[in-house]
Design an enzyme around this catalytic site. Structure first.
Site, short mmCIF file in Angstrom:
data_model
loop_
_atom_site.label_atom_id
_atom_site.label_comp_id
_atom_site.label_asym_id
_atom_site.label_seq_id
_atom_site.Cartn_x
_atom_site.Cartn_y
_atom_site.Cartn_z
N CYS A 41 47.57 74.37 21.32
CA CYS A 41 47.03 74.06 20.00
C CYS A 41 45.74 73.23 20.09
O CYS A 41 44.70 73.77 20.42
CB CYS A 41 48.09 73.38 19.13
SG CYS A 41 47.72 73.46 17.36
N HIS B 285 52.86 76.80 19.48
CA HIS B 285 53.58 75.67 20.09
C HIS B 285 54.79 76.17 20.87
O HIS B 285 55.93 76.11 20.40
CB HIS B 285 54.02 74.67 19.01
CG HIS B 285 52.91 73.84 18.48
ND1 HIS B 285 52.63 72.58 18.95
CD2 HIS B 285 51.98 74.10 17.53
CE1 HIS B 285 51.59 72.08 18.32
NE2 HIS B 285 51.17 72.99 17.44
N GLU C 130 56.19 74.71 23.26
CA GLU C 130 57.04 73.59 23.68
C GLU C 130 58.21 73.36 22.75
O GLU C 130 59.20 72.71 23.12
CB GLU C 130 56.20 72.31 23.80
CG GLU C 130 55.97 71.52 22.51
CD GLU C 130 54.99 72.17 21.54
OE1 GLU C 130 54.86 71.68 20.40
OE2 GLU C 130 54.35 73.18 21.91
#
Length: 268
Positions: free
Chosen positions: A119, A227, A229
């Site tokens: 990002c 994202h 993660e």
């Protein structure tokens, strides 16, 4: 005491995670989100959170490291780095992070050290290499609104929103073996002009670049706009991305820190 966070192997690769500048009450802090640290551990590496580094500290920090992991953030890269004025003064900036991550990106790629960026990390990598950004993608004709809604629950904000088309022949396609994937979307800025020498790896349905790599770097490099993660351990795509990054960091460690690992090995 048991936790659900991934464990880290003995003598793992060390990955630098730049902190963001935060004001907590009246005092400045340097902080990194737990989800990013957990993702680095899921990659089989040891995260090392680095506060705003001074120029004279960079070589020493990179000498410790086997990779760099650029996180997302609520802050934006300052538009002066790509020749523009601030479009919306209500949005947060983090010039302390800009001051050291932009030159560090260039040095990491010059060395061929593994780089994974998420990002804001994708955006600052593009800017560091001479590219530019849309400061408000949603205001550009033909583009969708890529922002999440603040009023939604966090699991909705980070849930799948749209598909991205994985371009053939690149790093992302080699890692995933897929032609398209579903991703979340929580960004207002986006790539306007991809820096010279970078390779687009994935596109959103509106044509916005969602991932790129740096072919001129000799090491692993992958920058993504979404994202991965978020709840990475339960997401097969995220696990593949982090595994690829972790293996690249292990290879870097084997090639550059082998003697240190030998010194740490138990006597027989």
């Amino acid at each position: 005491m048991s936790t659900n966070r991934p464990s880290t192997p003995r003598n793992p690769p060390i990955v630098l995670v730049p902190a963001c500048s935060k004001m907590l009450g009246h005092h400045p802090f340097q902080a990194a989100g737990q989800k990013y640290l957990d993702a680095v551990r899921l990659a089989g590496c040891l995260p090392l959170v680095v506060p705003a580094a001074q120029p004279e500290e960079v070589d020493a920090l990179l000498a410790l490291a086997d990779g760099v992991f650029l996180t997302g953030s609520v802050s934006n890269t300052h538009p002066r780095h790509f020749g523009e004025e601030v479009h919306d003064a209500s949005l947060p900036l983090d010039e302390a992070r800009d001051a050291w991550t932009l030159p560090v990106v260039r040095e990491v790629l010059r060395r061929g050290m593994p780089l994974f960026a998420i990002c804001r990390g994708l955006q600052e990598t593009n800017v560091a290499l001479g590219g530019s950004l849309y400061q408000a993608v949603q205001e550009q004709p033909g583009f969708m609104d890529h922002r999440a809604r603040d009023e939604d629950p966090v699991d909705v904000q980070y849930g799948p929103v749209h598909a991205v088309r994985v371009l053939p022949g690149g790093v992302l396609h080699a890692v995933l073996g897929l032609d398209d994937i579903q991703v979340n979307s929580l960004h207002g800025q986006g790539i306007r002009r991809l820096a010279d020498g970078l390779r687009a790896e994935a596109l959103a349905p509106d044509g916005l670049i969602e991932a790129f790599s740096v072919p001129q770097s000799s090491g692993f490099s992958l920058c993504v706009q979404w994202h991965p993660e978020w709840q990475a351990s339960a997401n097969p795509v995220s696990r593949k991305l982090l595994t690829a990054f972790g293996r690249a960091c292990q290879a870097w460690r084997a090639g550059h820190h082998r003697h240190e690992d030998d010194d740490l090995a138990p006597e027989t």
